[in-house]
Design a protein around this motif. Structure first.
Motif, PDB file in Angstrom:
ATOM      1  N   LEU A  23      -0.148 -41.560 -16.911  1.00  0.00           N
ATOM      2  CA  LEU A  23      -0.106 -40.216 -17.503  1.00  0.00           C
ATOM      3  C   LEU A  23      -1.424 -39.473 -17.293  1.00  0.00           C
ATOM      4  CD1 LEU A  23       1.495 -41.207 -20.943  1.00  0.00           C
ATOM      5  CD2 LEU A  23       2.674 -40.289 -18.932  1.00  0.00           C
ATOM      6  N   GLU A  24      -1.329 -38.137 -17.229  1.00  0.00           N
ATOM      7  CA  GLU A  24      -2.553 -37.354 -17.032  1.00  0.00           C
ATOM      8  C   GLU A  24      -3.414 -37.330 -18.286  1.00  0.00           C
ATOM      9  OE1 GLU A  24      -1.752 -33.479 -15.449  1.00  0.00           O
ATOM     10  OE2 GLU A  24      -0.818 -34.392 -13.673  1.00  0.00           O
ATOM     11  N   THR A  25      -2.755 -37.200 -19.433  1.00  0.00           N
ATOM     12  CA  THR A  25      -3.507 -37.258 -20.700  1.00  0.00           C
ATOM     13  C   THR A  25      -2.925 -38.398 -21.538  1.00  0.00           C
ATOM     14  OG1 THR A  25      -1.969 -35.703 -21.663  1.00  0.00           O
ATOM     15  CG2 THR A  25      -4.025 -34.787 -20.819  1.00  0.00           C
ATOM     16  N   LYS A  26      -3.746 -38.908 -22.459  1.00  0.00           N
ATOM     17  CA  LYS A  26      -3.269 -40.026 -23.272  1.00  0.00           C
ATOM     18  C   LYS A  26      -2.481 -39.516 -24.476  1.00  0.00           C
ATOM     19  CE  LYS A  26      -7.182 -43.206 -22.938  1.00  0.00           C
ATOM     20  NZ  LYS A  26      -8.150 -43.777 -23.874  1.00  0.00           N
ATOM     21  N   PRO A  27      -1.385 -40.215 -24.844  1.00  0.00           N
ATOM     22  CA  PRO A  27      -0.739 -39.862 -26.112  1.00  0.00           C
ATOM     23  C   PRO A  27      -1.699 -40.175 -27.255  1.00  0.00           C
ATOM     24  CG  PRO A  27       0.583 -41.454 -24.849  1.00  0.00           C
ATOM     25  CD  PRO A  27      -0.739 -41.351 -24.170  1.00  0.00           C
ATOM     26  N   CYS A  28      -1.604 -39.406 -28.323  1.00  0.00           N
ATOM     27  CA  CYS A  28      -2.493 -39.659 -29.465  1.00  0.00           C
ATOM     28  C   CYS A  28      -1.664 -39.834 -30.731  1.00  0.00           C
ATOM     29  CB  CYS A  28      -3.461 -38.481 -29.614  1.00  0.00           C
ATOM     30  SG  CYS A  28      -4.575 -38.724 -31.002  1.00  0.00           S
ATOM     31  N   ILE A  56      -3.486 -45.970 -25.873  1.00  0.00           N
ATOM     32  CA  ILE A  56      -3.021 -44.833 -26.672  1.00  0.00           C
ATOM     33  C   ILE A  56      -4.152 -44.502 -27.647  1.00  0.00           C
ATOM     34  CG2 ILE A  56      -1.404 -44.211 -28.538  1.00  0.00           C
ATOM     35  CD1 ILE A  56       0.772 -45.729 -26.967  1.00  0.00           C
ATOM     36  N   ASP A  57      -4.494 -43.206 -27.755  1.00  0.00           N
ATOM     37  CA  ASP A  57      -5.541 -42.816 -28.715  1.00  0.00           C
ATOM     38  C   ASP A  57      -5.030 -43.027 -30.120  1.00  0.00           C
ATOM     39  OD1 ASP A  57      -7.770 -42.088 -27.372  1.00  0.00           O
ATOM     40  OD2 ASP A  57      -7.139 -39.999 -27.070  1.00  0.00           O
ATOM     41  N   PHE A  58      -5.871 -43.584 -30.970  1.00  0.00           N
ATOM     42  CA  PHE A  58      -5.445 -43.847 -32.344  1.00  0.00           C
ATOM     43  C   PHE A  58      -6.473 -43.247 -33.279  1.00  0.00           C
ATOM     44  CE2 PHE A  58      -5.026 -46.659 -36.106  1.00  0.00           C
ATOM     45  CZ  PHE A  58      -3.668 -46.496 -36.337  1.00  0.00           C
ATOM     46  N   LYS A  59      -6.046 -42.301 -34.085  1.00  0.00           N
ATOM     47  CA  LYS A  59      -6.992 -41.637 -34.983  1.00  0.00           C
ATOM     48  C   LYS A  59      -6.584 -41.925 -36.427  1.00  0.00           C
ATOM     49  CE  LYS A  59      -8.697 -37.839 -32.106  1.00  0.00           C
ATOM     50  NZ  LYS A  59      -8.959 -38.583 -30.955  1.00  0.00           N
ATOM     51  N   LEU A 269       4.997 -43.281 -27.163  1.00  0.00           N
ATOM     52  CA  LEU A 269       5.113 -42.952 -25.744  1.00  0.00           C
ATOM     53  C   LEU A 269       6.394 -42.156 -25.466  1.00  0.00           C
ATOM     54  CD1 LEU A 269       4.074 -43.255 -22.843  1.00  0.00           C
ATOM     55  CD2 LEU A 269       5.209 -45.468 -22.727  1.00  0.00           C
ATOM     56  N   LYS A 270       7.474 -42.574 -26.103  1.00  0.00           N
ATOM     57  CA  LYS A 270       8.754 -41.876 -25.905  1.00  0.00           C
ATOM     58  C   LYS A 270       8.650 -40.423 -26.395  1.00  0.00           C
ATOM     59  CE  LYS A 270      13.677 -42.635 -26.616  1.00  0.00           C
ATOM     60  NZ  LYS A 270      14.704 -43.575 -27.072  1.00  0.00           N
ATOM     61  N   SER A 271       7.981 -40.232 -27.530  1.00  0.00           N
ATOM     62  CA  SER A 271       7.817 -38.868 -28.066  1.00  0.00           C
ATOM     63  C   SER A 271       6.948 -38.044 -27.120  1.00  0.00           C
ATOM     64  CB  SER A 271       7.136 -38.901 -29.434  1.00  0.00           C
ATOM     65  OG  SER A 271       7.838 -39.742 -30.283  1.00  0.00           O
ATOM     66  N   TYR A 272       5.921 -38.653 -26.577  1.00  0.00           N
ATOM     67  CA  TYR A 272       5.025 -37.956 -25.643  1.00  0.00           C
ATOM     68  C   TYR A 272       5.815 -37.490 -24.419  1.00  0.00           C
ATOM     69  CZ  TYR A 272       1.223 -37.383 -22.226  1.00  0.00           C
ATOM     70  OH  TYR A 272       0.390 -36.877 -21.274  1.00  0.00           O
ATOM     71  N   LYS A 273       6.657 -38.379 -23.907  1.00  0.00           N
ATOM     72  CA  LYS A 273       7.409 -38.039 -22.695  1.00  0.00           C
ATOM     73  C   LYS A 273       8.400 -36.902 -22.946  1.00  0.00           C
ATOM     74  CE  LYS A 273       6.902 -41.980 -19.785  1.00  0.00           C
ATOM     75  NZ  LYS A 273       7.514 -43.129 -19.141  1.00  0.00           N
ATOM     76  N   LYS A 274       8.905 -36.843 -24.184  1.00  0.00           N
ATOM     77  CA  LYS A 274       9.838 -35.763 -24.519  1.00  0.00           C
ATOM     78  C   LYS A 274       9.148 -34.422 -24.586  1.00  0.00           C
ATOM     79  CE  LYS A 274      13.319 -36.425 -27.647  1.00  0.00           C
ATOM     80  NZ  LYS A 274      13.781 -36.932 -28.950  1.00  0.00           N
TER      81      LYS A 274
END
Ligand code: GUN
Length: 274
Positions: A23-28, A56-59, A269-274
Protein backbone atom coordinates in the motif's frame (compact mmCIF):
# COMPACT_ATOMS: atom_id res chain seq x y z
CA UNK A 1 -5.72 -33.41 17.77
CA UNK A 2 -4.80 -30.00 19.03
CA UNK A 3 -5.69 -27.21 16.61
CA UNK A 4 -2.53 -25.18 16.15
CA UNK A 5 -3.88 -21.68 16.35
CA UNK A 6 -0.38 -20.25 16.62
CA UNK A 7 0.34 -21.43 13.10
CA UNK A 8 -3.04 -20.16 11.89
CA UNK A 9 -2.46 -16.75 13.50
CA UNK A 10 1.09 -16.34 12.14
CA UNK A 11 -0.09 -17.25 8.70
CA UNK A 12 -2.76 -14.54 8.81
CA UNK A 13 -0.30 -11.92 10.13
CA UNK A 14 2.18 -12.68 7.36
CA UNK A 15 -0.53 -12.32 4.73
CA UNK A 16 -1.68 -8.99 6.20
CA UNK A 17 1.90 -7.72 6.36
CA UNK A 18 2.48 -8.65 2.71
CA UNK A 19 -0.68 -6.79 1.69
CA UNK A 20 0.13 -3.71 3.80
CA UNK A 21 3.63 -3.58 2.33
CA UNK A 22 2.09 -2.99 -1.11
CA UNK A 23 0.00 0.00 0.00
CA UNK A 24 1.07 3.59 -0.62
CA UNK A 25 0.03 4.74 2.84
CA UNK A 26 -0.34 2.69 6.00
CA UNK A 27 -3.77 2.00 7.51
CA UNK A 28 -4.07 3.60 10.94
CA UNK A 29 -6.01 2.10 13.81
CA UNK A 30 -6.84 4.18 16.89
CA UNK A 31 -7.66 2.68 20.26
CA UNK A 32 -9.19 4.18 23.39
CA UNK A 33 -8.13 2.47 26.60
CA UNK A 34 -9.61 3.32 29.96
CA UNK A 35 -6.64 2.43 32.11
CA UNK A 36 -8.13 0.10 34.69
CA UNK A 37 -8.42 -3.56 34.02
CA UNK A 38 -5.50 -5.96 33.63
CA UNK A 39 -7.35 -7.90 30.90
CA UNK A 40 -7.83 -4.69 28.88
CA UNK A 41 -4.19 -3.73 29.31
CA UNK A 42 -2.97 -7.17 28.23
CA UNK A 43 -5.21 -7.03 25.21
CA UNK A 44 -4.00 -3.59 24.17
CA UNK A 45 -0.35 -4.69 24.42
CA UNK A 46 -1.14 -7.51 21.98
CA UNK A 47 -2.83 -5.06 19.64
CA UNK A 48 0.20 -2.77 19.69
CA UNK A 49 2.59 -5.71 19.15
CA UNK A 50 0.75 -7.17 16.17
CA UNK A 51 0.00 -3.79 14.59
CA UNK A 52 3.76 -3.16 14.63
CA UNK A 53 4.37 -6.59 13.12
CA UNK A 54 1.92 -5.99 10.27
CA UNK A 55 3.05 -2.37 9.71
CA UNK A 56 -0.34 -0.97 10.62
CA UNK A 57 -0.10 2.34 12.51
CA UNK A 58 -1.53 2.00 15.99
CA UNK A 59 -2.41 5.08 17.98
CA UNK A 60 -3.39 4.58 21.58
CA UNK A 61 -5.23 7.08 23.79
CA UNK A 62 -4.97 6.15 27.48
CA UNK A 63 -7.63 7.59 29.77
CA UNK A 64 -7.72 7.71 33.53
CA UNK A 65 -9.80 4.94 35.11
CA UNK A 66 -11.87 7.53 36.98
CA UNK A 67 -13.15 9.15 33.82
CA UNK A 68 -16.95 9.35 33.92
CA UNK A 69 -19.30 8.11 31.23
CA UNK A 70 -20.14 11.55 29.82
CA UNK A 71 -16.48 12.47 29.49
CA UNK A 72 -15.80 9.22 27.64
CA UNK A 73 -18.85 9.76 25.39
CA UNK A 74 -17.51 13.24 24.55
CA UNK A 75 -14.19 11.72 23.45
CA UNK A 76 -16.02 9.13 21.34
CA UNK A 77 -18.03 11.92 19.76
CA UNK A 78 -14.80 13.84 18.99
CA UNK A 79 -13.34 10.68 17.41
CA UNK A 80 -16.47 10.36 15.28
CA UNK A 81 -16.06 13.91 13.99
CA UNK A 82 -12.30 13.80 13.47
CA UNK A 83 -11.53 13.40 9.76
CA UNK A 84 -8.04 12.11 10.57
CA UNK A 85 -9.48 9.13 12.41
CA UNK A 86 -10.92 6.56 10.04
CA UNK A 87 -11.20 3.58 12.37
CA UNK A 88 -11.04 3.07 16.09
CA UNK A 89 -11.93 0.73 18.91
CA UNK A 90 -12.81 1.21 22.55
CA UNK A 91 -11.09 -1.53 24.52
CA UNK A 92 -13.35 -3.68 26.69
CA UNK A 93 -13.98 -4.34 29.49
CA UNK A 94 -14.64 -0.80 30.69
CA UNK A 95 -14.75 0.11 34.40
CA UNK A 96 -18.04 -0.88 36.05
CA UNK A 97 -19.26 2.71 36.47
CA UNK A 98 -19.44 3.11 32.67
CA UNK A 99 -22.24 1.55 30.65
CA UNK A 100 -20.51 -0.40 27.89
CA UNK A 101 -23.54 -0.44 25.61
CA UNK A 102 -23.92 3.36 25.70
CA UNK A 103 -20.29 3.70 24.62
CA UNK A 104 -20.43 1.04 21.88
CA UNK A 105 -23.70 2.49 20.56
CA UNK A 106 -22.15 5.92 20.18
CA UNK A 107 -19.24 4.80 17.99
CA UNK A 108 -19.89 5.78 14.39
CA UNK A 109 -20.71 2.46 12.62
CA UNK A 110 -18.38 3.34 9.69
CA UNK A 111 -15.44 3.74 12.07
CA UNK A 112 -16.24 0.65 14.15
CA UNK A 113 -13.66 -2.01 13.16
CA UNK A 114 -14.66 -4.17 16.14
CA UNK A 115 -18.10 -4.39 14.50
CA UNK A 116 -19.85 -4.05 17.87
CA UNK A 117 -22.29 -1.25 17.00
CA UNK A 118 -25.91 -2.54 16.88
CA UNK A 119 -26.23 -1.52 13.22
CA UNK A 120 -23.15 -3.57 12.38
CA UNK A 121 -24.29 -6.50 14.54
CA UNK A 122 -27.56 -6.46 12.64
CA UNK A 123 -25.68 -6.66 9.33
CA UNK A 124 -24.20 -10.00 10.44
CA UNK A 125 -27.69 -11.47 10.42
CA UNK A 126 -28.27 -10.41 6.84
CA UNK A 127 -24.73 -11.30 5.75
CA UNK A 128 -22.74 -9.74 3.00
CA UNK A 129 -19.06 -10.59 2.73
CA UNK A 130 -18.06 -7.00 2.01
CA UNK A 131 -18.89 -6.25 5.67
CA UNK A 132 -16.74 -7.06 8.67
CA UNK A 133 -17.13 -9.71 11.37
CA UNK A 134 -16.42 -9.12 15.09
CA UNK A 135 -13.02 -10.55 16.00
CA UNK A 136 -13.89 -13.60 18.13
CA UNK A 137 -16.59 -15.02 15.83
CA UNK A 138 -14.25 -14.23 12.92
CA UNK A 139 -11.43 -16.40 14.27
CA UNK A 140 -13.82 -19.25 15.04
CA UNK A 141 -14.98 -19.23 11.41
CA UNK A 142 -11.35 -18.91 10.33
CA UNK A 143 -10.47 -22.10 12.21
CA UNK A 144 -13.19 -23.99 10.35
CA UNK A 145 -11.76 -22.70 7.10
CA UNK A 146 -8.12 -23.44 7.99
CA UNK A 147 -8.99 -26.96 9.19
CA UNK A 148 -11.19 -27.64 6.13
CA UNK A 149 -14.23 -28.22 8.34
CA UNK A 150 -17.37 -28.03 6.23
CA UNK A 151 -20.32 -26.78 8.29
CA UNK A 152 -23.06 -28.12 6.04
CA UNK A 153 -24.92 -31.01 7.77
CA UNK A 154 -23.04 -30.37 11.03
CA UNK A 155 -24.78 -30.10 14.40
CA UNK A 156 -23.17 -27.24 16.27
CA UNK A 157 -23.89 -26.55 19.92
CA UNK A 158 -23.04 -23.02 21.07
CA UNK A 159 -22.92 -22.57 24.82
CA UNK A 160 -23.57 -19.06 26.13
CA UNK A 161 -25.45 -15.94 25.12
CA UNK A 162 -23.14 -12.90 24.94
CA UNK A 163 -23.38 -10.07 22.41
CA UNK A 164 -19.72 -10.29 21.45
CA UNK A 165 -19.53 -14.03 20.75
CA UNK A 166 -22.81 -15.91 20.85
CA UNK A 167 -25.11 -13.72 18.78
CA UNK A 168 -22.75 -13.16 15.85
CA UNK A 169 -21.35 -16.72 15.75
CA UNK A 170 -24.86 -18.17 15.78
CA UNK A 171 -25.80 -16.01 12.78
CA UNK A 172 -22.61 -16.89 10.91
CA UNK A 173 -23.09 -20.63 11.50
CA UNK A 174 -26.68 -20.47 10.28
CA UNK A 175 -25.53 -18.60 7.18
CA UNK A 176 -22.99 -21.39 6.59
CA UNK A 177 -25.78 -24.02 6.70
CA UNK A 178 -24.92 -25.51 10.08
CA UNK A 179 -27.70 -26.80 12.35
CA UNK A 180 -27.28 -24.74 15.49
CA UNK A 181 -28.41 -25.43 19.06
CA UNK A 182 -28.08 -22.69 21.60
CA UNK A 183 -27.48 -23.60 25.25
CA UNK A 184 -26.88 -21.40 28.28
CA UNK A 185 -26.52 -21.62 32.04
CA UNK A 186 -30.24 -22.22 32.42
CA UNK A 187 -30.39 -25.12 29.95
CA UNK A 188 -31.77 -28.12 31.87
CA UNK A 189 -29.43 -30.79 30.57
CA UNK A 190 -26.57 -29.42 28.47
CA UNK A 191 -25.19 -32.94 27.90
CA UNK A 192 -28.31 -33.88 25.97
CA UNK A 193 -27.25 -31.29 23.38
CA UNK A 194 -23.47 -31.57 23.50
CA UNK A 195 -23.69 -35.36 23.00
CA UNK A 196 -25.38 -34.79 19.65
CA UNK A 197 -23.01 -32.07 18.51
CA UNK A 198 -20.30 -32.47 15.87
CA UNK A 199 -18.91 -29.14 17.04
CA UNK A 200 -19.20 -27.53 20.48
CA UNK A 201 -18.36 -23.85 20.87
CA UNK A 202 -18.05 -22.90 24.50
CA UNK A 203 -17.65 -19.35 25.85
CA UNK A 204 -19.05 -19.51 29.35
CA UNK A 205 -16.13 -18.43 31.56
CA UNK A 206 -16.96 -21.37 33.82
CA UNK A 207 -13.90 -23.53 34.61
CA UNK A 208 -14.04 -27.05 33.19
CA UNK A 209 -17.72 -27.00 32.35
CA UNK A 210 -17.25 -29.29 29.37
CA UNK A 211 -15.99 -32.81 30.06
CA UNK A 212 -15.22 -35.87 27.98
CA UNK A 213 -18.38 -37.71 29.08
CA UNK A 214 -20.51 -34.87 27.66
CA UNK A 215 -19.12 -35.23 24.15
CA UNK A 216 -19.79 -37.27 21.06
CA UNK A 217 -16.77 -39.21 19.77
CA UNK A 218 -14.74 -37.27 17.13
CA UNK A 219 -16.40 -33.97 17.92
CA UNK A 220 -14.59 -30.65 17.55
CA UNK A 221 -14.32 -28.34 20.54
CA UNK A 222 -13.75 -24.63 20.22
CA UNK A 223 -12.99 -23.33 23.68
CA UNK A 224 -13.18 -19.57 23.30
CA UNK A 225 -11.90 -18.18 26.53
CA UNK A 226 -10.62 -18.83 30.02
CA UNK A 227 -10.97 -17.70 33.62
CA UNK A 228 -8.00 -16.73 35.76
CA UNK A 229 -8.21 -17.83 39.41
CA UNK A 230 -5.21 -17.19 41.69
CA UNK A 231 -3.00 -16.64 38.64
CA UNK A 232 -3.97 -20.01 37.23
CA UNK A 233 -5.76 -20.30 33.88
CA UNK A 234 -8.92 -22.40 33.71
CA UNK A 235 -10.56 -23.05 30.35
CA UNK A 236 -14.22 -23.93 29.88
CA UNK A 237 -13.31 -27.36 28.55
CA UNK A 238 -11.57 -29.76 30.91
CA UNK A 239 -8.78 -30.48 28.46
CA UNK A 240 -6.93 -32.96 30.67
CA UNK A 241 -9.91 -35.30 30.54
CA UNK A 242 -10.70 -34.77 26.87
CA UNK A 243 -9.14 -37.31 24.60
CA UNK A 244 -7.10 -35.52 21.94
CA UNK A 245 -6.94 -38.51 19.67
CA UNK A 246 -10.72 -38.44 19.31
CA UNK A 247 -11.41 -34.76 19.42
CA UNK A 248 -10.02 -31.74 17.69
CA UNK A 249 -9.63 -29.04 20.28
CA UNK A 250 -8.24 -25.53 20.49
CA UNK A 251 -5.06 -25.71 22.61
CA UNK A 252 -4.71 -24.81 26.22
CA UNK A 253 -3.12 -22.39 26.89
CA UNK A 254 -2.87 -20.97 23.44
CA UNK A 255 -2.58 -18.10 21.14
CA UNK A 256 -6.15 -16.94 21.53
CA UNK A 257 -5.10 -13.30 21.99
CA UNK A 258 -3.05 -13.36 18.85
CA UNK A 259 -5.78 -14.93 16.80
CA UNK A 260 -8.40 -12.44 18.01
CA UNK A 261 -6.08 -9.52 17.31
CA UNK A 262 -5.26 -10.95 13.85
CA UNK A 263 -8.93 -10.52 13.02
CA UNK A 264 -8.84 -6.89 14.13
CA UNK A 265 -5.89 -6.19 11.83
CA UNK A 266 -7.73 -7.98 9.03
CA UNK A 267 -10.81 -5.79 9.66
CA UNK A 268 -8.63 -2.67 9.61
CA UNK A 269 -7.04 -3.63 6.31
CA UNK A 270 -10.41 -4.53 4.79
CA UNK A 271 -11.85 -1.16 5.87
CA UNK A 272 -8.82 0.63 4.41
CA UNK A 273 -9.26 -1.11 1.07
CA UNK A 274 -12.92 -0.12 0.96
N1 GUN B 1 -12.42 -7.29 24.87
C1 GUN B 1 -12.50 -8.62 24.60
N2 GUN B 1 -12.61 -8.83 23.27
C2 GUN B 1 -12.60 -7.62 22.68
C3 GUN B 1 -12.67 -7.19 21.33
O1 GUN B 1 -12.77 -7.98 20.39
N3 GUN B 1 -12.63 -5.82 21.13
C4 GUN B 1 -12.55 -4.93 22.16
N4 GUN B 1 -12.56 -3.62 21.86
N5 GUN B 1 -12.48 -5.31 23.43
C5 GUN B 1 -12.50 -6.63 23.69
Amino acid sequence: MIIDWKEIALNIYDKIKAKVSLLETKPCLWAILVWSNSASIRYIKQKQKWADYTWIDFKLIKLDENINENELLKIVSDFNKDKNISWYIVQLPLPKHINENSVLNSILPEKDVDWFHPINQWKILIWDDTWLIPCTPAWIMNIFESEYIDLVWKNVCVIWRSNIVWKPITALLINAWATVTSCNSKTKDITEFTKKADIVIVAVWKPWLLKENMLKKWSIIIDVWFTVIDNEIFWDAETDSINNSWHKITPVPGWVWALTVAMLMKNTLKSYKK
